[in-house]
Write a protein that holds these residues in place. Structure first.
Motif, PDB file in Angstrom:
ATOM      1  N   GLY A 161       0.950  -1.717   0.170  1.00 27.16           N
ATOM      2  CA  GLY A 161       0.237  -0.290   0.197  1.00 27.16           C
ATOM      3  C   GLY A 161       1.138   1.280   0.308  1.00 27.16           C
ATOM      4  N   THR A 162       1.863   1.014   0.606  1.00 24.43           N
ATOM      5  CA  THR A 162       2.595   2.860   1.052  1.00 24.43           C
ATOM      6  C   THR A 162       3.510   2.560  -0.370  1.00 24.43           C
ATOM      7  N   ILE A 163       3.421   1.586  -0.441  1.00 26.10           N
ATOM      8  CA  ILE A 163       4.916   1.727  -2.499  1.00 26.10           C
ATOM      9  C   ILE A 163       3.370   2.176  -3.498  1.00 26.10           C
ATOM     10  N   ALA A 164       2.056   1.420  -3.374  1.00 24.54           N
ATOM     11  CA  ALA A 164       0.929   1.937  -4.534  1.00 24.54           C
ATOM     12  C   ALA A 164       1.021   4.062  -4.838  1.00 24.54           C
ATOM     13  N   VAL A 165       0.552   3.857  -3.177  1.00 21.33           N
ATOM     14  CA  VAL A 165       0.502   5.683  -2.733  1.00 21.33           C
ATOM     15  C   VAL A 165       1.314   6.225  -3.413  1.00 21.33           C
ATOM     16  N   ALA A 166       2.929   6.276  -3.001  1.00 20.64           N
ATOM     17  CA  ALA A 166       4.132   6.611  -3.842  1.00 20.64           C
ATOM     18  C   ALA A 166       4.303   6.424  -5.081  1.00 20.64           C
ATOM     19  N   LEU A 167       3.535   5.588  -5.813  1.00 19.34           N
ATOM     20  CA  LEU A 167       3.854   5.742  -7.114  1.00 19.34           C
ATOM     21  C   LEU A 167       3.094   6.751  -7.829  1.00 19.34           C
ATOM     22  N   ILE A 168       1.328   6.042  -7.233  1.00 17.43           N
ATOM     23  CA  ILE A 168       0.807   7.099  -7.094  1.00 17.43           C
ATOM     24  C   ILE A 168       1.244   9.001  -6.997  1.00 17.43           C
ATOM     25  N   VAL A 169       1.755   9.369  -6.359  1.00 15.39           N
ATOM     26  CA  VAL A 169       2.251  10.487  -5.841  1.00 15.39           C
ATOM     27  C   VAL A 169       3.265  11.392  -6.524  1.00 15.39           C
ATOM     28  N   ILE A 170       3.812  10.404  -7.648  1.00 19.56           N
ATOM     29  CA  ILE A 170       4.772  10.429  -7.987  1.00 19.56           C
ATOM     30  C   ILE A 170       4.041  10.309  -9.545  1.00 19.56           C
ATOM     31  N   ALA A 171       3.264   9.729  -9.907  1.00 16.09           N
ATOM     32  CA  ALA A 171       2.019   9.799 -11.265  1.00 16.09           C
ATOM     33  C   ALA A 171       1.947  11.028 -10.751  1.00 16.09           C
TER      34      ALA A 171
END
Length: 182
Positions: free
Chosen positions: A63-73
């Motif tokens: 979940g943390t990685i997914a949120v970080a990737l969404i923030v980067i996107a």
């Protein structure tokens, strides 16, 4: 005197240069497609993100990685939104600093409408010569023009229809209960 003409390479992903209306809409549509695919892939490869959004199971890493990737996107999307806006402003012979208006709520809607409907300079200006719009940009722009209003209409009408159906079912149940009581 030897004059050698070196054509400048116009990178649409950089803020210097110009975008006509159709190029502006086409690149925004392309960016939207890419963002939808990226976020869709993030959700597809992160199990439990949709079913357990508050991370009640205790597995924090995906979940943390997914949120970080969404923030980067999202940051990348903001960057390209500003690049496209600056290029469109350059086509109108305005400074790219006016793109900061996009940060003001409600005013940004007026700015977007201005960028969509205002005709660009047909002659060279201080930001360069007009950039020819590619055919694929025109296709994506027309898709954007045709789909965007339909999407807004659907976003408004589908929940309204679902609410109508739900209220109609409640009224029907109340009438059935009254018929049973009599």
């Amino acid at each position: 005197m030897n004059t050698h003409f070196t054509p400048t390479i116009d990178s649409p992903l950089k803020a210097n240069g110009r975008f006509g209306r159709m190029s502006y809409l086409g690149w925004n549509m392309l960016m939207s497609f890419v963002m939808i695919m990226v976020i869709g892939l993030i959700f597809a490869f992160t199990p439990g993100l949709l079913t357990d959004p508050y991370n009640m199971t205790g597995s924090s890493t995906p979940g943390t990685i997914a949120v970080a990737l969404i923030v980067i996107a999202y940051i990348a999307m903001l960057y390209f939104t500003f690049v496209f806006t600056i290029r469109r402003l350059h086509d109108r012979n305005h400074s790219g600093w006016l793109s900061l208006i996009m940060l003001i709520p409600l005013v940004n809607v007026l700015m977007m409408l201005y960028l969509i409907f205002a005709k660009g300079d047909v002659n060279p200006n201080q930001y360069g010569v007009p950039r020819p719009t590619q055919t694929w940009e025109k296709v994506l722009a027309w898709f954007y023009i045709l789909v965007f209003p339909i999407g807004i209409f659907a976003a408004i009408s589908i929940p309204a229809y679902q609410d109508y159906v739900q209220r109609a079912q409640q009224v029907e149940m109340q009438q059935n209960m009254q018929d049973v009581d009599q």
